[in-house]
Design an enzyme around this catalytic site. Structure first.
Site, short mmCIF file in Angstrom:
data_model
loop_
_atom_site.label_atom_id
_atom_site.label_comp_id
_atom_site.label_asym_id
_atom_site.label_seq_id
_atom_site.Cartn_x
_atom_site.Cartn_y
_atom_site.Cartn_z
N HIS A 89 0.85 -1.20 0.00
CA HIS A 89 0.00 0.00 0.00
C HIS A 89 0.87 1.24 0.00
CE1 HIS A 89 -3.06 2.95 1.15
NE2 HIS A 89 -3.95 2.05 0.76
N ASP B 126 -8.06 -4.59 -0.42
CA ASP B 126 -8.61 -5.08 -1.68
C ASP B 126 -8.47 -6.59 -1.82
OD1 ASP B 126 -9.50 -2.70 -2.86
OD2 ASP B 126 -7.44 -2.12 -3.21
#
Ligand code: ACO
Length: 440
Positions: free
Chosen positions: A312, A370
């Site tokens: 991320h 996700d």
């Protein structure tokens, strides 16, 4: 309530061409301070240059706070883990919109108001018939959400706080209805109307999966998982889609048009489209036996392949949303029927191998939100193209809260960045008959 004016707590100095200017340094409640550069151009004739806004705070906000190094995400001061565990999406929507958690009376009133707005104008359904059946549902959402501005003329005056608020409620209420319609249209089934006795998440599932011939039995575990995913995705500070909405809204565009712009920004694979990419990758891997090959490819500097759903930009420790969703993912996968699903087994094995691998440990590449949301949606039978639509439903409350905050901020002005011009210098127009000679 309006925000207080920025107060400088310190001063930084910039020296340029023999002149030194003072730049106020201001701090918020938490996080890095900012250099207030509003007077920079008039004092020096210089702009700042920061493509991708990596060092730029584009606004001030009281809504969401992220500390990526520590893995902290707060909505109006409350940590996301506590909200995901103890609250529900309607309460979190109220919190983001109004600034505080509701009392029980306020919560009931809010839910009733949202329920009063879930229907869309009947004529909106004719818009759907203009789309091809194989249209991506995000393409449909960009179109129909923007088109709402042609139906709700009584909530387009952005100078009127009451109209701004009614537009916010309408958008939060109607997004699941429109999403359900987009899905039903794509598979050729009749639209399912929202039901006021169902919760927000139950309603979404019902509008997706119910048919006139077979009433849909809502699995409470699934409704809880959807509710949790909505909470986790409800806001994330000044991300690409939220910044798009603020920029579109700064020109005075109406809220329905602004949210449509946000949906368009969210659609990209670098933003909301990543959970779709996770499923694409799992399909490509195909079998647990091939996991080592793909882990090897992800570690190979000469191979552009990356493990989708890992890493991320902001969170360099565990994404706090991912740790919450991991538990939910296991709950869903523990359900009868799901454990026989080959793709889901593959995902769990990939997670296990990657998290024990030195490369991923050393680079702090944890599974992100996700990775788990894609697996949960897949387990529920939600088609891959609807994944980003669910993200848009969740984020609508964050988008509209940020939009309302911006309009009410006395510091607000039209967003108008400048540029570093690197094109041709001034030159005179060349008549046609001379152009060939000039270019030879
Ligand atoms: N697989 C393998 N290696 C990776 C991965 C990955 N998923 N992510 C990062 N790395 C490696 C990079 O190759 C780099 O290695 P190096 O230091 O040897 O050069 C190092 O880790 C740092 O990577 P960066 O790209 O510099 O990290 P950045 O913070 O810029 O990227 C990003 C973050 C874009 C999310 C990246 O981790 C990635 O591409 N992940 C896969 C896509 C994905 O899951 N996106 C969803 C993000 S979550 C969200 O948007 C809600």
């Amino acid at each position: 309530m309006t925000m207080a004016a920025l107060k400088a707590q310190n001063v930084a100095q910039l020296s340029y061409q023999g002149k030194t200017i003072d730049l106020p340094v201001c701090f918020g409640t938490d996080g890095p301070g900012v250099l207030d550069l509003q007077g920079l151009y008039s004092a020096t004739g210089l702009f700042t240059f920061d493509p991708g806004y990596t060092s730029t705070a584009s606004c001030r906000s009281e809504i969401t706070y992220i500390d990526g190094a520590k893995g902290i995400l707060l909505y109006r001061g409350y940590p996301i883990q506590q909200l995901a565990e103890k609250s529900d999406f309607m309460e979190v929507a109220y919190l983001l919109l109004y600034g505080d958690l509701p009392t029980s009376v306020q919560k009931d009133e809010f839910i009733q108001t949202i329920n009063n707005h879930t229907l869309v104008h009947e004529q909106v359904s004719s818009f759907f018939r203009g789309f091809r059946r194989d249209a991506h549902p995000m393409a449909i959402m960009v179109g129909v959400v923007g088109a709402l501005s042609s139906f709700y003329h009584d909530s387009l005056d952005i100078q009127d706080p009451a109209q701004r608020h009614i537009a916010a409620l309408r958008l939060i209420a109607k997004m699941p209805t429109l999403a359900g319609m987009a899905y039903k249209y794509s598979i050729g089934q009749p639209f399912v109307y929202p039901q006021s006795h169902l919760s927000y998440s139950e309603n979404f599932l019902n509008m997706m999966f119910s048919t006139p011939t077979t009433p849909y039995v809502i699995n409470p575990l699934w409704a809880k998982a959807i509710d949790r995913i909505l909470i986790l995705h409800a806001d994330h500070e000044q991300n690409a889609s939220t910044s798009t909405i603020r920029l579109a809204g700064s020109s005075g565009a109406n809220p329905f048009a602004c949210i449509a712009a946000g949906i368009a920004a969210l659609w990209g694979p670098a933003h909301g489209g990543a959970n779709e990419a996770v499923l694409g990758m799992l399909e490509e891997i195909g079998h647990v036996d091939r996991i080592p090959e793909f882990i090897g490819r992800a570690k190979d500097k000469n191979d552009p392949f990356r493990l989708m759903g890992f890493g991320h930009r902001v969170y360099k420790s565990y994404d706090p949303r991912a740790s919450v969703l991991r538990e939910t993912c296991y709950e869903i996968l523990g359900e009868a029927g799901v454990k026989d699903n080959q793709m889901l087994q593959l995902a769990m094995e990939l997670e296990r191998i990657a998290m024990a691998d030195e490369y991923f440990i050393e680079k702090k590449l944890y599974p992100n939100v996700d990775f788990y949301s894609g697996i949960i949606f897949k387990a529920m039978g939600i088609p891959v193209t609807m994944f980003t639509v669910l993200f848009a439903i969740a984020r609508t409350v964050g988008w509209i809260s940020q939009w309302k905050e911006m309009i009410a901020d006395p510091m607000q002005k039209i967003g108008r960045p400048r540029q570093l011009y690197v094109g041709k210098a001034y030159r005179d127009f060349i008549p046609m008959e001379k152009r060939l000679e000039e270019s030879q």
